[in-house]
Each structure stands twice: as C-alpha cells, then as structure tokens.
Design a protein around this motif. Structure first.
Motif, PDB file in Angstrom:
ATOM      1  N   THR A  96       0.801  -1.235   0.000  1.00 15.16           N
ATOM      2  CA  THR A  96       0.000   0.000   0.000  1.00 15.16           C
ATOM      3  C   THR A  96       0.832   1.283   0.000  1.00 15.16           C
ATOM      4  O   THR A  96       0.270   2.376   0.078  1.00 15.16           O
ATOM      5  CB  THR A  96      -0.927   0.014   1.227  1.00 15.16           C
ATOM      6  N   ASN A  97       2.145   1.153  -0.063  1.00  9.48           N
ATOM      7  CA  ASN A  97       3.019   2.330  -0.112  1.00  9.48           C
ATOM      8  C   ASN A  97       3.897   2.255  -1.361  1.00  9.48           C
ATOM      9  O   ASN A  97       4.310   1.160  -1.771  1.00  9.48           O
ATOM     10  CB  ASN A  97       3.931   2.406   1.114  1.00  9.48           C
ATOM     11  N   ALA A  98       4.208   3.408  -1.937  1.00 10.27           N
ATOM     12  CA  ALA A  98       5.087   3.439  -3.115  1.00 10.27           C
ATOM     13  C   ALA A  98       5.942   4.697  -3.094  1.00 10.27           C
ATOM     14  O   ALA A  98       5.454   5.797  -2.777  1.00 10.27           O
ATOM     15  CB  ALA A  98       4.264   3.370  -4.397  1.00 10.27           C
ATOM     16  N   TYR A  99       7.212   4.525  -3.434  1.00 14.32           N
ATOM     17  CA  TYR A  99       8.173   5.636  -3.462  1.00 14.32           C
ATOM     18  C   TYR A  99       9.082   5.449  -4.675  1.00 14.32           C
ATOM     19  O   TYR A  99       9.285   4.331  -5.147  1.00 14.32           O
ATOM     20  CB  TYR A  99       9.021   5.650  -2.185  1.00 14.32           C
ATOM     21  N   PHE A 100       9.648   6.554  -5.151  1.00 10.93           N
ATOM     22  CA  PHE A 100      10.544   6.419  -6.302  1.00 10.93           C
ATOM     23  C   PHE A 100      11.757   7.324  -6.161  1.00 10.93           C
ATOM     24  O   PHE A 100      11.785   8.299  -5.406  1.00 10.93           O
ATOM     25  CB  PHE A 100       9.804   6.756  -7.608  1.00 10.93           C
ATOM     26  N   GLY A 101      12.794   6.961  -6.923  1.00  9.96           N
ATOM     27  CA  GLY A 101      13.997   7.782  -7.057  1.00  9.96           C
ATOM     28  C   GLY A 101      14.468   7.689  -8.494  1.00  9.96           C
ATOM     29  O   GLY A 101      13.934   6.919  -9.298  1.00  9.96           O
ATOM     30  N   TYR A 102      15.475   8.474  -8.832  1.00  5.18           N
ATOM     31  CA  TYR A 102      16.019   8.487 -10.186  1.00  5.18           C
ATOM     32  C   TYR A 102      17.370   7.775 -10.222  1.00  5.18           C
ATOM     33  O   TYR A 102      18.141   7.828  -9.267  1.00  5.18           O
ATOM     34  CB  TYR A 102      16.222   9.919 -10.675  1.00  5.18           C
ATOM     35  N   THR A 103      17.659   7.143 -11.361  1.00  5.31           N
ATOM     36  CA  THR A 103      18.980   6.570 -11.597  1.00  5.31           C
ATOM     37  C   THR A 103      19.586   7.275 -12.797  1.00  5.31           C
ATOM     38  O   THR A 103      19.026   7.235 -13.902  1.00  5.31           O
ATOM     39  CB  THR A 103      18.896   5.055 -11.866  1.00  5.31           C
ATOM     40  N   GLU A 104      20.717   7.936 -12.571  1.00  2.00           N
ATOM     41  CA  GLU A 104      21.367   8.684 -13.651  1.00  2.00           C
ATOM     42  C   GLU A 104      22.108   7.726 -14.580  1.00  2.00           C
ATOM     43  O   GLU A 104      22.779   6.792 -14.113  1.00  2.00           O
ATOM     44  CB  GLU A 104      22.339   9.703 -13.067  1.00  2.00           C
ATOM     45  N   PRO A 105      22.021   7.939 -15.885  1.00  2.00           N
ATOM     46  CA  PRO A 105      22.758   7.063 -16.811  1.00  2.00           C
ATOM     47  C   PRO A 105      24.268   7.282 -16.685  1.00  2.00           C
ATOM     48  O   PRO A 105      24.725   8.387 -16.374  1.00  2.00           O
ATOM     49  CB  PRO A 105      22.249   7.507 -18.188  1.00  2.00           C
ATOM     50  N   GLU A 106      25.033   6.248 -16.939  1.00  2.00           N
ATOM     51  CA  GLU A 106      26.486   6.355 -16.830  1.00  2.00           C
ATOM     52  C   GLU A 106      27.077   7.152 -17.985  1.00  2.00           C
ATOM     53  O   GLU A 106      28.126   7.781 -17.837  1.00  2.00           O
ATOM     54  CB  GLU A 106      27.103   4.959 -16.767  1.00  2.00           C
ATOM     55  N   SER A 107      26.420   7.127 -19.138  1.00  2.00           N
ATOM     56  CA  SER A 107      26.898   7.902 -20.288  1.00  2.00           C
ATOM     57  C   SER A 107      25.936   9.055 -20.556  1.00  2.00           C
ATOM     58  O   SER A 107      24.728   8.935 -20.316  1.00  2.00           O
ATOM     59  CB  SER A 107      27.004   7.016 -21.536  1.00  2.00           C
ATOM     60  N   PRO A 108      26.445  10.192 -21.063  1.00  2.00           N
ATOM     61  CA  PRO A 108      25.595  11.372 -21.297  1.00  2.00           C
ATOM     62  C   PRO A 108      24.439  11.116 -22.249  1.00  2.00           C
ATOM     63  O   PRO A 108      23.400  11.784 -22.162  1.00  2.00           O
ATOM     64  CB  PRO A 108      26.577  12.398 -21.885  1.00  2.00           C
ATOM     65  N   ASP A 109      24.604  10.172 -23.173  1.00  2.00           N
ATOM     66  CA  ASP A 109      23.546   9.900 -24.139  1.00  2.00           C
ATOM     67  C   ASP A 109      22.588   8.802 -23.662  1.00  2.00           C
ATOM     68  O   ASP A 109      21.694   8.376 -24.396  1.00  2.00           O
ATOM     69  CB  ASP A 109      24.133   9.512 -25.498  1.00  2.00           C
ATOM     70  N   GLY A 110      22.763   8.351 -22.426  1.00  3.81           N
ATOM     71  CA  GLY A 110      21.871   7.323 -21.888  1.00  3.81           C
ATOM     72  C   GLY A 110      20.574   7.907 -21.357  1.00  3.81           C
ATOM     73  O   GLY A 110      20.383   9.132 -21.323  1.00  3.81           O
ATOM     74  N   SER A 111      19.682   7.026 -20.952  1.00  4.97           N
ATOM     75  CA  SER A 111      18.363   7.450 -20.466  1.00  4.97           C
ATOM     76  C   SER A 111      18.288   7.381 -18.947  1.00  4.97           C
ATOM     77  O   SER A 111      18.751   6.409 -18.333  1.00  4.97           O
ATOM     78  CB  SER A 111      17.265   6.551 -21.060  1.00  4.97           C
ATOM     79  N   TRP A 112      17.695   8.404 -18.343  1.00 12.67           N
ATOM     80  CA  TRP A 112      17.399   8.358 -16.916  1.00 12.67           C
ATOM     81  C   TRP A 112      16.320   7.307 -16.681  1.00 12.67           C
ATOM     82  O   TRP A 112      15.409   7.132 -17.503  1.00 12.67           O
ATOM     83  CB  TRP A 112      16.903   9.703 -16.432  1.00 12.67           C
ATOM     84  N   THR A 113      16.419   6.585 -15.574  1.00 15.56           N
ATOM     85  CA  THR A 113      15.419   5.574 -15.248  1.00 15.56           C
ATOM     86  C   THR A 113      14.891   5.798 -13.831  1.00 15.56           C
ATOM     87  O   THR A 113      15.442   6.592 -13.067  1.00 15.56           O
ATOM     88  CB  THR A 113      16.010   4.150 -15.364  1.00 15.56           C
ATOM     89  N   LEU A 114      13.809   5.086 -13.525  1.00 13.98           N
ATOM     90  CA  LEU A 114      13.201   5.160 -12.198  1.00 13.98           C
ATOM     91  C   LEU A 114      13.493   3.892 -11.411  1.00 13.98           C
ATOM     92  O   LEU A 114      13.540   2.792 -11.973  1.00 13.98           O
ATOM     93  CB  LEU A 114      11.682   5.323 -12.315  1.00 13.98           C
TER      94      LEU A 114
END
Length: 239
Positions: A96-114
C-alpha cells in the motif's frame, strides 16, 4: 463620423438706380456671419478617442495563453492510491506504499530511469537506511522516465523493466529474491524532473502513478501504484 454644417446666411442685395451697391457696407464688413467658425470646427465628437481605443477586452491575455494543460500530469482520486498484490503460491500480500527515485545514466547519451519501491511497511515513511523494515517489498527498476502513457515491458534481460520481491518475514517466499519472468509497467500519470535530482529543486507536484503486471516464477504481481519522491532511492553518477 459625420459633422453637422450650419448654412451661411446670404447677403441681401439692394437696387438703387441700377447702380451696383455693396450690401450693408460697413455693417460687419469683412466678417461674414460666423466666418471661420464652423460649428465644432476641428473638434469632431470624441475626435481621436474611439471607445476603448487600443484596449481590446483582455488584449493579449487569453485564458492560459500559450499554455495547454497536459492531462498526463493530472492524478486525482483513485489515481493517487496504492494497492498492488504480490502473490506467491497460495499466499498473497497487498502493498500500500510506493516511493521512487532516479537513476542517472552512466553515459551522457543514456536514459534516466526510475527505481520504485512498493511495500507494506509504515505509511508515509520514505525508505532510508534508518527507516523500519517492511514485511515485504517489491522493487521495480530499469523503467525509463515516462513522458506519456506508453507501456514498457521486459523479461529477464538486464536493462529491461523488471520487478523483484524481497520477503523479509518469509510468509510468501524463503528465497532472498524472487524476480519477474515477464513484466509490464504502464504509466498512468506523472510529473517528473530527472535532472532536478542534480540540484535538489523539484516541481511542486512530483509523482508517478502506474499500473504493474508481472509474472513471477511461482506467482504474480499486479495492481496500481502512486509513488512520491524519496531521495534515498536516487543514484547519481559521481563526478
């Protein structure tokens, strides 16, 4: 506009022995009646002053001019609730609980993920090294930061969206981890700013709402989540 003109009085002529005569010589000589004074001369009614000249109603300020509300950033009612069921064999638990954070891509052209955590621990307690341990949690990861409601699916390949159960009290599984064999993450609504994680300044409305549908080796994980931001779940590349 129209200007009224007053007729100029005609000079009367006098006959005197057929000799030409100047009418009323010396009487108002050189001053024809109202000479040079045409009524309202040079002053037309409201001359140069049209009603509201240059000020059209709401000129340049149309409601929300240039800004179209994005329905994807709107989440109300049931959208803001979390209820996802993890089932393993004949047993199940509701998270019943949900939280999120960001993961930065290792390369500049990569995609940010959750990185998203759903759990059945203390309500409103953002996960951190000092927070209490819930009975069960499911981590959802490698989900690209959504910009619309396009579903994201994965199986077991690294880099694809996946889900992992961690059962701390052992009521669902005796394994350390139980991974999904197939997984679909469907965004419902979101207001996100991944690069804001670098500055720590986030939008006033900061959330992600989603549906999950996963197949586990001995069970399933389905339901809806409304996750708020938790700094401890964010991972940035060291500079």
């Amino acid at each position: 506009m129209f200007v009224s003109l007053v007729a100029v009085a005609a000079l009367s002529a006098c006959d005197s022995d057929d000799k030409p005569s100047t009418p009323e010589v010396g009487d108002d000589a050189g001053t024809p009646p109202d000479a040079g004074t045409v009524p309202d001369s040079g002053s037309e009614p409201d001359a140069g002053l049209e009603p509201d000249a240059g000020t059209e109603p709401d000129a340049g300020t149309e409601p929300d001019a240039g800004v179209t509300p994005d329905p994807f950033t709107t989440c109300e009612g049931a959208c803001r609730e979390t209820s996802a069921t993890i089932r393993m064999g004949d047993n199940s638990r509701v998270l019943t609980n949900a939280y999120f954070g960001y993961t930065e891509p290792e390369s500049p052209d990569g995609s940010w993920t959750l990185w998203i955590e759903l759990n059945n621990g203390t309500p409103g307690e953002c996960p951190s090294p000092d927070s209490s341990v819930p009975a069960q949690l499911v981590n959802v990861y490698d989900v690209k930061v959504p910009v619309d409601a396009t579903p994201q699916s994965g199986a077991t390949t690294e880099g694809e969206p996946r889900a992992t159960l961690v059962d701390f009290d052992g009521s669902l599984s005796l394994n350390w981890f139980d991974h999904s064999s197939s997984f679909t993450f469907t965004p419902v609504a979101a207001s996100l700013c991944a690069t804001c994680a670098k500055t720590g300044e986030f939008p006033a409305s900061h959330f992600v709402a989603f549906d999950v549908d996963a197949v586990m080796e001995d069970g399933a994980f389905t339901g809806h989540g409304y996750a708020t931001y938790c700094p401890a779940l964010t991972e940035l590349v060291e500079e």
